[in-house]
Design an enzyme around this catalytic site. Structure first.
Site, PDB file in Angstrom:
ATOM      1  N   HIS A  90      18.012  20.865  41.181  1.00 55.42           N
ATOM      2  CA  HIS A  90      18.177  21.883  40.140  1.00 55.42           C
ATOM      3  C   HIS A  90      16.955  21.923  39.227  1.00 55.42           C
ATOM      4  O   HIS A  90      16.500  20.882  38.747  1.00 55.42           O
ATOM      5  CB  HIS A  90      19.392  21.561  39.258  1.00 55.42           C
TER       6      HIS A  90
ATOM      7  N   ASN B 225      15.054  12.851  42.004  1.00 54.49           N
ATOM      8  CA  ASN B 225      16.106  13.784  41.594  1.00 54.49           C
ATOM      9  C   ASN B 225      17.356  13.071  41.101  1.00 54.49           C
ATOM     10  O   ASN B 225      17.951  13.471  40.099  1.00 54.49           O
ATOM     11  CB  ASN B 225      16.462  14.707  42.767  1.00 54.49           C
TER      12      ASN B 225
END
Length: 288
Positions: free
Chosen positions: A103, A135
């Site tokens: 994201h 991440n």
């Protein structure tokens, strides 16, 4: 009559009679963010957010019922049908790619409603990121640090920018080299990611209408980063990010008159490993 180089002149638009090659990026306005999608790279060129205690549901002004709050367990990664099919990032591109669907605007920043959170799972908000050590870990710590800024500042603006930075090779030449995932190859894998923040708060109780502005930029490699790494190790000038990305983030006046964010607050991440279970909850399934 000759025209000086760089001077503005009237263009005969008939040259575009049979087609216009733009846009370079699609401007997409969502409930919790705005993004510029790069059709060539198949991921955002940039995303922008405005975080406050209210937007994160942490103040009386922004209170919401549990029924209205977003739950990432109810969200699914989705291809963005607003993008023409030939320029679209596809779910199957990530299948067995070795990268997480990262994201750019975190789901945790869009808990204000389920609809807002669902929009963070559109692939126009996603870029390939190394999973373990990035991440799911250090990048998530940086996202959390951005949210925690709302505890000290009235307004927090966050730009997230994928970058492709050159590397000096053994022959003395600089080159940009990056992977492209998908079959056929479709989505480019950034070499680095930047977080650029601008915070604002009243300069003093007696001058609430005069804001104190702080800015800062951090560039992280798309690679495993040790938990013990100091956030200040990744500080770069805002201008360095602008130059690398081809973007103008802040005016010259803002950059000249703002404090550095690390002088206004602690630039320290909090290591939290609980995010492993959350970020791994949705395994990347095979193409259908």
């Amino acid at each position: 009559m000759e025209t000086a180089p760089g001077a503005l002149m009237k263009v005969d638009t008939a040259v575009l009679k049979y087609g216009h090659p733009g846009p370079v990026s699609d401007l997409l306005v969502r409930r919790a963010y705005v993004t510029g999608y790069d059709r060539r790279l198949r991921h955002p060129a940039w995303t922008a957010e405005h975080l406050t205690l209210a937007s994160l549901g942490k103040s009386a002004i922004g209170t919401r019922s549990n029924d209205a709050a977003g739950d990432r367990g109810n969200s699914q990664f989705t291809e963005d049908a607003s993008i023409p099919a030939m320029f679209r990032a596809k779910l199957q591109d990530y299948f067995r790619s070795g990268y997480d669907r990262g994201h750019m605007v975190p789901a945790a920043d869009a808990k204000i409603s389920q609809a807002a959170m669902d929009e963070t799972f559109l692939l126009t908000n996603i870029a390939p990121q190394v999973g373990a050590g990035f991440n799911r870990h250090y990048w998530a710590y940086l996202e959390d640090w951005c949210r925690r800024l709302t505890g000290a500042f009235a307004d927090v603006y966050v730009f997230t920018i994928p970058l492709y930075l050159p590397k000096l090779e053994s022959d003395g030449k600089w080159r940009v080299s990056h992977e492209v995932i998908g079959s056929p190859p479709n989505i480019s894998v950034p070499t680095h990611f930047a977080k650029v923040v601008l915070t604002s708060k009243p300069s003093s109780p007696s001058t609430p209408d005069i804001p104190e502005i702080s800015t800062g930029a951090f560039v992280l490699p798309n690679a495993e980063i040790p938990d013990e790494a100091k956030l200040e190790n990744f500080v770069v000038p805002v201008e360095a990010v602008e130059r690398a990305a081809g973007l103008t983030l802040f005016s010259d006046a803002i950059k000249a008159n703002s404090k550095h964010i690390c002088k206004s607050t602690k630039c320290e991440v909090i290591v939290r490993r609980f995010d492993d279970a959350v970020k791994n909850r949705k395994a990347i399934s095979g193409p259908k």
